[in-house]
Write a protein that holds these residues in place. Structure first.
Motif, PDB file in Angstrom:
ATOM      1  N   THR A  45      -4.923  10.252  -0.445  1.00  0.00           N
ATOM      2  CA  THR A  45      -5.164   9.064  -1.265  1.00  0.00           C
ATOM      3  C   THR A  45      -4.362   7.908  -0.700  1.00  0.00           C
TER       4      THR A  45
ATOM      5  N   HIS B 233     -10.063   7.796  -1.673  1.00  0.00           N
ATOM      6  CA  HIS B 233      -9.887   9.246  -1.782  1.00  0.00           C
ATOM      7  C   HIS B 233     -10.545   9.885  -0.566  1.00  0.00           C
TER       8      HIS B 233
ATOM      9  N   THR C 272      -3.706   3.818  -1.502  1.00  0.00           N
ATOM     10  CA  THR C 272      -3.896   2.769  -2.498  1.00  0.00           C
ATOM     11  C   THR C 272      -3.433   1.436  -1.936  1.00  0.00           C
TER      12      THR C 272
ATOM     13  N   ILE D 104      -8.539   2.091  -4.123  1.00  0.00           N
ATOM     14  CA  ILE D 104      -8.018   3.441  -3.947  1.00  0.00           C
ATOM     15  C   ILE D 104      -9.013   4.236  -3.111  1.00  0.00           C
TER      16      ILE D 104
ATOM     17  N   THR E 261       0.580   5.789   0.459  1.00  0.00           N
ATOM     18  CA  THR E 261      -0.202   6.989   0.747  1.00  0.00           C
ATOM     19  C   THR E 261       0.392   8.149  -0.044  1.00  0.00           C
ATOM     20  N   SER E 262      -0.467   8.964  -0.645  1.00  0.00           N
ATOM     21  CA  SER E 262      -0.002  10.096  -1.435  1.00  0.00           C
ATOM     22  C   SER E 262       0.660  11.133  -0.547  1.00  0.00           C
TER      23      SER E 262
ATOM     24  N   HIS F 222      -2.885  -2.678  -2.755  1.00  0.00           N
ATOM     25  CA  HIS F 222      -2.702  -3.691  -3.792  1.00  0.00           C
ATOM     26  C   HIS F 222      -2.990  -5.051  -3.175  1.00  0.00           C
TER      27      HIS F 222
ATOM     28  N   THR G 290      -7.017  -3.809  -6.847  1.00  0.00           N
ATOM     29  CA  THR G 290      -6.601  -2.466  -6.447  1.00  0.00           C
ATOM     30  C   THR G 290      -7.768  -1.732  -5.816  1.00  0.00           C
TER      31      THR G 290
ATOM     32  N   SER H  57     -11.425  -6.540  -4.985  1.00  0.00           N
ATOM     33  CA  SER H  57     -11.535  -5.172  -4.492  1.00  0.00           C
ATOM     34  C   SER H  57     -12.976  -4.753  -4.273  1.00  0.00           C
TER      35      SER H  57
ATOM     36  N   TRP I 276       0.849  -1.184   0.000  1.00  0.00           N
ATOM     37  CA  TRP I 276       0.000   0.000   0.000  1.00  0.00           C
ATOM     38  C   TRP I 276       0.886   1.236   0.000  1.00  0.00           C
TER      39      TRP I 276
END
Length: 537
Positions: A94, A152, A96, A150, A88-89, A98, A148, A113, A86
Motif C-alpha cells: 500500500t 493497493h 498513500t 491510495i 508505504t505500508s 497526500h 488522498t 486525486s 507519501w
C-alpha cells in the motif's frame, strides 16, 4: 525507500577535461523576475504530452507544462511536488500519497486525486510504454478525498517511487480526457497542465511558446515571463544561435560533439553535464529478429563482432560515451552484470560465423543485404548508422542507410516492423524495470507504442523475469533476477548495446538556476531566470 544512486561524477571526468562543467550553482544570486528564455528543441516533438509519447523532445517541453507527484534531487531521492508527502505500508503493498491542496489546472479546474486515479487506470497501465510494467502490480486505486490517493498492490513494487515525476508518470486532466480517444485527444497538442508555464502556441516547424502561470502553486515562481522553444534542424545553425545569444538554453547534446569544447571556452556560454542522473541513457540497435536471416542468433552474433564500440565512442561520438556491454548501464551499479556474454570486435570471427550460418560470399562479395534506420535526433545518430554500414561491409554485408522523420521512424519500427536494424537510445532510469525491460517484453510487439520492444523478441523466460521483478519485495532477489535477465538477452542478442551515453547542455552565462535536479532535463524551468547584467557580451 532508498532509490538507486548513479555515480555520475566519474562518468563526466573525461568530458570535463574538454572544459565542460559538471554543474554550476548560483547560491549567492537573487533571482530576477521577467524576461523571455529562448531555448532550442531538436527534433521537433511529435506531440506535447509525455503521458502518451515518451520521446525526449516531448519530455523536455512538457516538463514545464506538467508537474509530477514528485521531483528527484541530485541523489535521485524523491522530493515533494504535487504530492506533499507519501508513505508505504510495512508489507510494501500500500502506497498513500497526500496531494498538495489548492493546485489548479491551467483552465482553472481544481487538480484532485480523481485525476491521478483516472490517469493511472486509463493511461499508465494501458498505453504508456514504461508504466504498463511499472504500475502493473497496482490492483486498486482509492481516493477517500480530493487530496488522498491510495494504491493497493498485489505485490510490492520497488520501482514505483523511481518513476513519479512529470516525465515518468505524467498526470492528465480527467475532465478533458475521460470518455475520449486518449491517443488522439486534441489536448495532446495543446496541453493543459498544472506546471509553472502555460501552453500558448505551437507554430509547427518553427517554435513552441509557453507563458508564465500566474496561479502556480509554488508561490513566486516561475521567474521567467515566457519560454520559446525554437525548432532549429541544422546543427551548425544551433551552434550559431547559442554563440550569438539568439538562444540561451539547449539540452541533450544540442550541438555537434566536436563543437562542445570550443563553445565551453566562450565567456558567454557554459557547457554542463548535470541533470541527466535520472536518465542513464544507453545507445543500441535492434535487430528485427523476425526477418529471415536475422532470426538466426549466429548471424546476429556475427554482426555484433563486426562492430568496434571503442571506435564508435571515440570517433563517432567524440568521447561522449563509453562502450556498453549490457542493456543495464554500469551506472546502475547494483543491477549491472559485467559477466554477460561479450562480442568483442573481431571481423575474422564475424566472417567465420557468417560462413557457419550458410551466408558465404557471393560472386560480388556480398553475403546479405539489409537496411539500417536511425532515430532522427541529430547527426550523431546518422554517423552511427554510416559507421555500421562500413563495419558490415568489411564482413560482406551490404547495408543501406535510410532516414525519415520521427513519426515515420516510430511507425516503421514499432508499428509496421518494416526494418532490419534500427538505431535508437533509451533511458534506463534509476531501476531497470522502468527503462530497460520495455525493450524486451513481448507484450508491446507491433502495437505501435514507441520506445518499447522494437526487435520483436519473444522469450517466455524473459517475460517471466520481467513479471517477477515487478512484485518482488526483496531487492537482493530482484538484483539476481536482473542479472539472469542480462545473461539471457545478451546470449539471444535481439539488441546490441553500443554506448553508455553522456549528454550535455549548452547554456548562456546569463542564465541562472540552482544546482540541477537529477531529472532536470525533463523537469521544469520554474527556478530559471535571466541575469542580463552578467552577460559578458
Amino acid at each position: 525507500m532508498r532509490l538507486a544512486r548513479r555515480s555520475f561524477i566519474s562518468k563526466t571526468a573525461s568530458v570535463t577535461g574538454l572544459g565542460l562543467l559538471p554543474g554550476v550553482a548560483f547560491a549567492a544570486d537573487s533571482p530576477r523576475r521577467g524576461g523571455t528564455l529562448s531555448a532550442i528543441i531538436q527534433p521537433e516533438p511529435v506531440v506535447l504530452t509525455a503521458a502518451i509519447n515518451t520521446a525526449a523532445p516531448t519530455g523536455v517541453v512538457s516538463g514545464s507544462i506538467f508537474d509530477g507527484l514528485v521531483d528527484y534531487d541530485a541523489a535521485l531521492q524523491p522530493v515533494p511536488a504535487l504530492a506533499q508527502s507519501w508513505e508505504t505500508s510495512a508489507d510494501g503493498r500500500t502506497i498513500t500519497f497526500h496531494l498538495r491542496p489548492g493546485v489548479l489546472w491551467h483552465d482553472g479546474q481544481p487538480f484532485t486525486s480523481a485525476d491521478v486515479k483516472w490517469t493511472l487506470e486509463n493511461v499508465w497501465k494501458t498505453i504508456h510504454p514504461r508504466n504498463q510494467a511499472t504500475f502493473g502490480k497496482v490492483e486498486t486505486v482509492l481516493t477517500p478525498d480530493d487530496h488522498t490517493v491510495i494504491l493497493h498492490l498485489s505485490a510490492p513494487s520497488l520501482a514505483i517511487l523511481s518513476s513519479l515525476n512529470s516525465n515518468g508518470a505524467q498526470i492528465l486532466p480527467r475532465h478533458l480526457y475521460e470518455g475520449t480517444d486518449v491517443l488522439n485527444n486534441p489536448y495532446n497538442n495543446k496541453p493543459i497542465g498544472t506546471g509553472p508555464f502555460v501552453f500558448k502556441e505551437w507554430n509547427r516547424g518553427n517554435y513552441i511558446v509557453l507563458e508564465r502561470n500566474p496561479h502556480y502553486w509554488d508561490e513566486g515562481k516561475p521567474y521567467l515571463d515566457r519560454v520559446i522553444f525554437k525548432v532549429i534542424p541544422d546543427a551548425a545553425a544551433r551552434s550559431a544561435a547559442l554563440e550569438t545569444g539568439e538562444a540561451h538554453y539547449a539540452v541533450l547534446s544540442p550541438v555537434p560533439l566536436k563543437d562542445a569544447a570550443r563553445l565551453a571556452k566562450l565567456p558567454s556560454l557554459r557547457v554542463t553535464t548535470t541533470g541527466y542522473e535520472w536518465v542513464s541513457p544507453w545507445l543500441f540497435f535492434d535487430f528485427n529478429v523476425t526477418r529471415p536471416g536475422l532470426d538466426n542468433p549466429k548471424i546476429r552474433q556475427a554482426l555484433a563482432h563486426a562492430v568496434d564500440k571503442n571506435a564508435i565512442a571515440k570517433i563517432v561520438w567524440f568521447g561522449f560515451g563509453e562502450p556498453a556491454i549490457s542493456p543495464v548501464p554500469s551506472s546502475l551499479r547494483a543491477f549491472h552484470d559485467s559477466t554477460v556474454p561479450r562480442y568483442d570486435f573481431d571481423p575474422k570471427k564475424a566472417a567465420a560465423l557468417l560462413d557457419e550460418a550458410g551466408l558465404k560470399p557471393r560472386a560480388d562479395g556480398n553475403r546479405l543485404s539489409l537496411f539500417i534506420d536511425y532515430i532522427p535526433y541529430g547527426d550523431d545518430f546518422k554517423r552511427t548508422a554510416e559507421y555500421l554500414k562500413q563495419a558490415f561491409k568489411r564482413v560482406g554485408v551490404e547495408a543501406t542507410v535510410r532516414s525519415q522523420d520521427t513519426a515515420a521512424y516510430t511507425k516503421r519500427v514499432y508499428g509496421d516492423r518494416d526494418f532490419d536494424i534500427a538505431i535508437t537510445w533509451f533511458a534506463a532510469f534509476a531501476d531497470p524495470q522502468i527503462g530497460v525491460t520495455r525493450a524486451y517484453s513481448s507484450a508491446s510487439i507491433g502495437k505501435n507504442i514507441p520506445w518499447t520492444n522494437g526487435s520483436g523478441y519473444n522469450n517466455p523466460k524473459v517475460d517471466q523475469i520481467i513479471s517477477d521483478v515487478q512484485g518482488e519485495a526483496d531487492q537482493a532477489k530482484r538484483i539476481e533476477a536482473f542479472k539472469s535477465f542480462q545473461q539471457i538477452v545478451m546470449s539471444d542478442l535481439p539488441t546490441l548495446p553500443l554506448l553508455e551515453m553522456k549528454f550535455f547542455n549548452v547554456e548562456a552565462a546569463a542564465l541562472r538556476h540552482p544546482p540541477a535536479f537529477g531529472d532536470q532535463v525533463y523537469g521544469s524551468l520554474r527556478d530559471f531566470w535571466l541575469d542580463i547584467s552578467s552577460d559578458p557580451k
